[in-house]
Motif scaffolding. Structure first.
Motif, short mmCIF file in Angstrom:
data_model
loop_
_atom_site.label_atom_id
_atom_site.label_comp_id
_atom_site.label_asym_id
_atom_site.label_seq_id
_atom_site.Cartn_x
_atom_site.Cartn_y
_atom_site.Cartn_z
N ARG A 131 0.83 -1.20 0.00
CA ARG A 131 0.00 0.00 0.00
C ARG A 131 0.87 1.25 0.00
O ARG A 131 0.58 2.22 -0.70
N GLN A 132 1.94 1.22 0.77
CA GLN A 132 2.83 2.38 0.81
C GLN A 132 3.50 2.58 -0.54
O GLN A 132 3.67 3.72 -1.00
N GLU A 133 3.86 1.50 -1.20
CA GLU A 133 4.50 1.60 -2.51
C GLU A 133 3.55 2.21 -3.54
O GLU A 133 3.96 3.01 -4.39
N VAL A 134 2.27 1.85 -3.45
CA VAL A 134 1.28 2.42 -4.37
C VAL A 134 1.17 3.93 -4.15
O VAL A 134 1.11 4.71 -5.10
N ILE A 135 1.15 4.34 -2.88
CA ILE A 135 1.07 5.77 -2.58
C ILE A 135 2.29 6.49 -3.15
O ILE A 135 2.18 7.57 -3.74
N LYS A 136 3.46 5.89 -2.98
CA LYS A 136 4.69 6.49 -3.52
C LYS A 136 4.59 6.63 -5.04
O LYS A 136 5.02 7.63 -5.61
N GLN A 137 4.02 5.62 -5.69
CA GLN A 137 3.87 5.67 -7.14
C GLN A 137 2.93 6.80 -7.55
O GLN A 137 3.18 7.51 -8.53
N VAL A 138 1.83 6.95 -6.79
CA VAL A 138 0.86 8.00 -7.09
C VAL A 138 1.52 9.38 -7.00
O VAL A 138 1.39 10.21 -7.90
N ILE A 139 2.25 9.61 -5.91
CA ILE A 139 2.90 10.91 -5.73
C ILE A 139 3.97 11.13 -6.80
O ILE A 139 4.09 12.23 -7.35
N SER A 140 4.72 10.09 -7.12
CA SER A 140 5.76 10.22 -8.13
C SER A 140 5.17 10.52 -9.50
O SER A 140 5.72 11.33 -10.26
N GLU A 141 4.05 9.88 -9.84
CA GLU A 141 3.43 10.12 -11.14
C GLU A 141 2.87 11.53 -11.23
O GLU A 141 2.91 12.15 -12.30
N LEU A 142 2.37 12.05 -10.12
CA LEU A 142 1.93 13.44 -10.10
C LEU A 142 3.13 14.35 -10.37
O LEU A 142 3.04 15.32 -11.12
N HIS A 143 4.23 14.02 -9.75
CA HIS A 143 5.46 14.79 -9.94
C HIS A 143 5.91 14.77 -11.40
O HIS A 143 6.44 15.76 -11.92
N GLN A 144 5.67 13.66 -12.08
CA GLN A 144 6.08 13.51 -13.48
C GLN A 144 5.11 14.17 -14.45
O GLN A 144 5.37 14.22 -15.65
N GLY A 145 3.97 14.66 -13.94
CA GLY A 145 3.08 15.42 -14.80
C GLY A 145 1.74 14.79 -15.12
O GLY A 145 0.96 15.36 -15.89
N LYS A 146 1.44 13.62 -14.55
CA LYS A 146 0.14 13.01 -14.82
C LYS A 146 -0.96 13.84 -14.17
O LYS A 146 -0.74 14.54 -13.19
N THR A 147 -2.17 13.75 -14.74
CA THR A 147 -3.28 14.53 -14.21
C THR A 147 -3.81 13.90 -12.93
O THR A 147 -3.61 12.71 -12.67
N VAL A 148 -4.51 14.72 -12.15
CA VAL A 148 -5.10 14.23 -10.90
C VAL A 148 -6.09 13.10 -11.19
O VAL A 148 -6.12 12.09 -10.49
N ASP A 149 -6.90 13.26 -12.24
CA ASP A 149 -7.89 12.23 -12.57
C ASP A 149 -7.24 10.90 -12.91
O ASP A 149 -7.72 9.84 -12.51
N GLU A 150 -6.14 10.95 -13.66
CA GLU A 150 -5.44 9.72 -14.03
C GLU A 150 -4.91 9.00 -12.79
O GLU A 150 -5.07 7.79 -12.64
N VAL A 151 -4.30 9.75 -11.92
CA VAL A 151 -3.70 9.16 -10.73
C VAL A 151 -4.77 8.69 -9.75
O VAL A 151 -4.65 7.62 -9.14
N LYS A 152 -5.82 9.49 -9.62
CA LYS A 152 -6.87 9.14 -8.67
C LYS A 152 -7.56 7.85 -9.06
O LYS A 152 -7.89 7.02 -8.21
N GLN A 153 -7.76 7.65 -10.36
CA GLN A 153 -8.40 6.43 -10.83
C GLN A 153 -7.54 5.21 -10.48
O GLN A 153 -8.05 4.19 -10.01
#
Length: 214
Positions: free
Chosen positions: A11-33
């Motif tokens: 679960r922690q790794e997934v959260i890290k991936q979400v934050i990292s992908e936001l950092h890389q420029g993905k949209t909130v909707d993409e990451v939230k899904q």
């Protein structure tokens, strides 16, 4: 799959991936899904650990701060409350209780006086009256000082270092924006649409900070 999702490290790794992908420029909707597909709730503790892990891996504090509001948008509604047997925020006079009560007042102030400015007809507003309201809003500085000087050192004592640094940075942004808006009105007799737009964004940021604090 259910066992994997319930695994804390996963679960922690997934959260890290979400934050990292936001950092890389993905949209909130993409990451939230992606986040919602993985699991439906997450504890505040795990978000804190994930952010600290990213910082330890080299992500600058400033980047976490820049994404702070985005994090809140992604995780808001998915964070499970961590109930403790002794909730300090319920003890009258305790700093946590004081901050909670002040947050209620701040939110009410935004919902009434600030929203009246944001949603009202700018032709009926004067720069003097709005400056007076902003000066009252700047009293939020006292609230942030209590948090920064009483609670943050306590958190850092127990190794919780990332959230205080990030939140302190956002606190400074809020204080600076209030002062900038007051200065903005100094040489104007009318309230402009640009000012209304900035004030609206500021009120959203303040409410997001209330959410993060609680």
């Amino acid at each position: 799959m259910s066992e994997q999702i319930n695994n804390r490290e996963y679960r922690q790794e997934v959260i890290k991936q979400v934050i990292s992908e936001l950092h890389q420029g993905k949209t909130v909707d993409e990451v939230k899904q992606k986040f919602e597909e993985a699991f439906s709730n997450v504890s505040v503790t795990e978000i804190t650990e994930a952010e600290q892990a990213l910082i330890a891996e080299g992500l600058p504090i400033s980047e976490v701060q820049r994404l702070c509001d985005v994090h809140a948008a992604v995780f808001k509604g998915s964070i499970e409350e961590i109930h403790q047997t002794a909730d300090k925020s319920l003890i009258p006079g305790h700093p946590a209780n004081v901050l909670k009560r002040e947050n209620q007042f701040i939110e009410h102030f935004i919902d009434t006086e600030i929203n009246e400015i944001v949603s009202g007809n700018t032709n009926n507003l004067t720069s003097t009256s709005v400056k007076h309201t902003l000066n009252k809003l700047y009293q939020i500085d006292k609230h942030y000082l209590i948090k920064e000087n009483l609670l943050f050192p306590y958190m850092e004592k127990y190794g919780i270092t990332a959230p205080p640094k990030v939140m302190w940075g956002v606190d400074d942004e809020i204080r600076d924006e209030i002062k900038d808006l007051i200065t903005y009105l100094s040489d104007k007799t009318e309230v402009t649409q640009d000012f209304i737009y900035r004030l609206d964004k500021l009120s959203i940021k303040i409410k997001e900070m209330i959410f993060k604090e609680e």
